[in-house]
Design a protein around this motif. Structure first.
Motif, short mmCIF file in Angstrom:
data_model
loop_
_atom_site.label_atom_id
_atom_site.label_comp_id
_atom_site.label_asym_id
_atom_site.label_seq_id
_atom_site.Cartn_x
_atom_site.Cartn_y
_atom_site.Cartn_z
N ASN A 1 32.57 43.58 34.30
CA ASN A 1 32.82 41.87 33.58
C ASN A 1 32.11 40.71 33.44
O ASN A 1 32.66 39.61 33.37
CB ASN A 1 34.65 41.91 33.70
CG ASN A 1 35.21 41.13 32.40
OD1 ASN A 1 34.73 40.98 31.44
ND2 ASN A 1 36.45 40.30 33.03
N TYR B 1 35.42 32.41 34.68
CA TYR B 1 36.88 32.36 35.77
C TYR B 1 37.33 31.40 35.51
O TYR B 1 36.73 30.10 35.50
CB TYR B 1 36.23 32.56 36.94
CG TYR B 1 37.24 32.54 38.02
CD1 TYR B 1 38.22 33.71 38.17
CD2 TYR B 1 37.41 31.89 39.27
CE1 TYR B 1 39.46 33.98 38.66
CE2 TYR B 1 37.95 31.57 40.50
CZ TYR B 1 38.92 33.16 39.88
OH TYR B 1 40.24 32.95 41.48
N ASP C 1 39.16 42.59 39.87
CA ASP C 1 39.60 43.22 38.80
C ASP C 1 40.04 43.50 38.13
O ASP C 1 39.82 45.28 38.60
CB ASP C 1 37.79 42.42 37.91
CG ASP C 1 38.32 42.31 36.71
OD1 ASP C 1 38.87 42.57 35.92
OD2 ASP C 1 37.38 42.41 35.77
N MET D 1 41.57 38.32 36.45
CA MET D 1 40.12 38.03 37.68
C MET D 1 40.54 36.92 38.99
O MET D 1 41.54 36.60 38.36
CB MET D 1 39.74 37.81 36.61
CG MET D 1 38.07 37.68 37.08
SD MET D 1 36.74 37.30 36.90
CE MET D 1 35.95 39.00 36.20
N ILE E 1 35.05 39.81 44.21
CA ILE E 1 36.21 40.19 42.55
C ILE E 1 37.17 40.62 42.91
O ILE E 1 36.80 41.92 42.62
CB ILE E 1 34.60 40.02 41.46
CG1 ILE E 1 34.30 38.97 41.31
CG2 ILE E 1 35.98 40.26 40.30
CD1 ILE E 1 33.17 39.21 40.55
#
Length: 286
Positions: A181, A201, A50, A1, A48
């Protein structure tokens, strides 16, 4: 991520409206006003990466409204959503999901744009799914008189008409969504069923605070916006959130603060207070 801070634009709002019953002599210490009593505001999104997903959290005001409309919000600076995405190496067509904390125009206006000949509207992210929840969608499309000016049909109905609108199912006050997520905290004081992402994160928890905590100047508990539909409920939600933010060492991403990107908190005799201010890049070594 991987996360990216995405600046969609800056604007100004009335300081009194932003701080409700708090006197100007207090709130102007952290959020100084100009001669028209306006304070600096931002509309900063979070992107984001991911796996094969590219998730955008909120989209700012957009650019399709009239000059008269924007004259009320005194836009400043040269940031835009498309320009910021390009600077990170992305195109709007790359976005797979748009997560909307809520449907006020300054949070979802960038989802919809004019079509080529300006005869109608179209999604700005043609390959994305737009995500809200059924309760908030009903709240936004059948608005009360207080929020009617913030829920604009041209922002909302084209999402549904495009077939790209999707609903998240709420399971309690907090729900973890595998699709994104991340966990989502639901709060109802500002508007019904606002959704705040809580993201793990780089060993840190970052919270996209949206309108529960619009700027660093709003950390003291009574500093609640005049825009909130249920200010006493905001007080309770904010009290719980601030305590948790201190206890869990949250890093709070401030969507609307034009000068403080991310903050954390500390406990004092007066309750939770600002500890430190961080830029996105320095906090995550970008």
């Amino acid at each position: 991520m991987k996360l990216h801070s995405i600046e969609t634009g800056h604007f100004k709002l009335d300081g009194g409206a932003m701080f409700g019953v708090v006197p100007k002599s207090l709130w102007q210490r952290t959020n100084p006003a100009d001669t028209n009593n306006l304070i600096d505001m931002a509309a900063t999104s979070l992107l984001i990466e991911d796996g094969d997903r590219l998730i955008l959290i909120d989209t700012g005001l957009g650019n399709k409204q009239s000059e008269k409309f924007f004259s009320h919000y005194h836009r400043w600076g040269n940031h835009s959503l498309e320009k910021s995405l390009k600077n990170k190496g992305f195109h709007p067509n790359d976005i797979t999901d748009v997560f909307m904390t809520h449907l006020h125009f300054d949070h979802c206006g960038g989802c919809i744009q004019w079509n080529k000949d300006k005869t109608g509207y179209e999604p700005a992210f043609k390959n994305a799914k737009f995500w809200t929840n059924k309760e908030h969608w009903k709240w936004a499309t059948e608005p009360n008189a207080r929020e009617k000016a913030s829920f604009l049909k041209e922002n909302l109905l084209p999402m549904q008409e495009s077939g790209q609108l999707n609903f998240l199912e709420r399971k309690g006050k907090r729900t973890f969504y595998k699709h994104f997520n991340f966990e989502v905290l639901f709060v109802d004081g500002h508007t019904d069923k606002q959704m705040l992402p809580i993201i793990d994160y780089q060993g840190k928890k970052i919270v996209f605070a949206a309108d529960l905590l619009p700027t660093a100047g709003h950390v003291p508990l009574p500093y609640v916006m005049g825009y909130d539909t249920r200010p006493l409920l905001t007080l309770e939600e904010k009290k719980d959130f601030l305590k948790e933010a201190v206890d869990q060492n949250y890093f709070i991403f401030l969507e609307h603060d034009a000068h403080n990107e991310i903050i954390d908190l500390k406990m004092t005799e007066k309750g939770p207070r600002l500890n430190k201010v961080y830029t996105f890049d320095e906090l995550f070594n970008e």
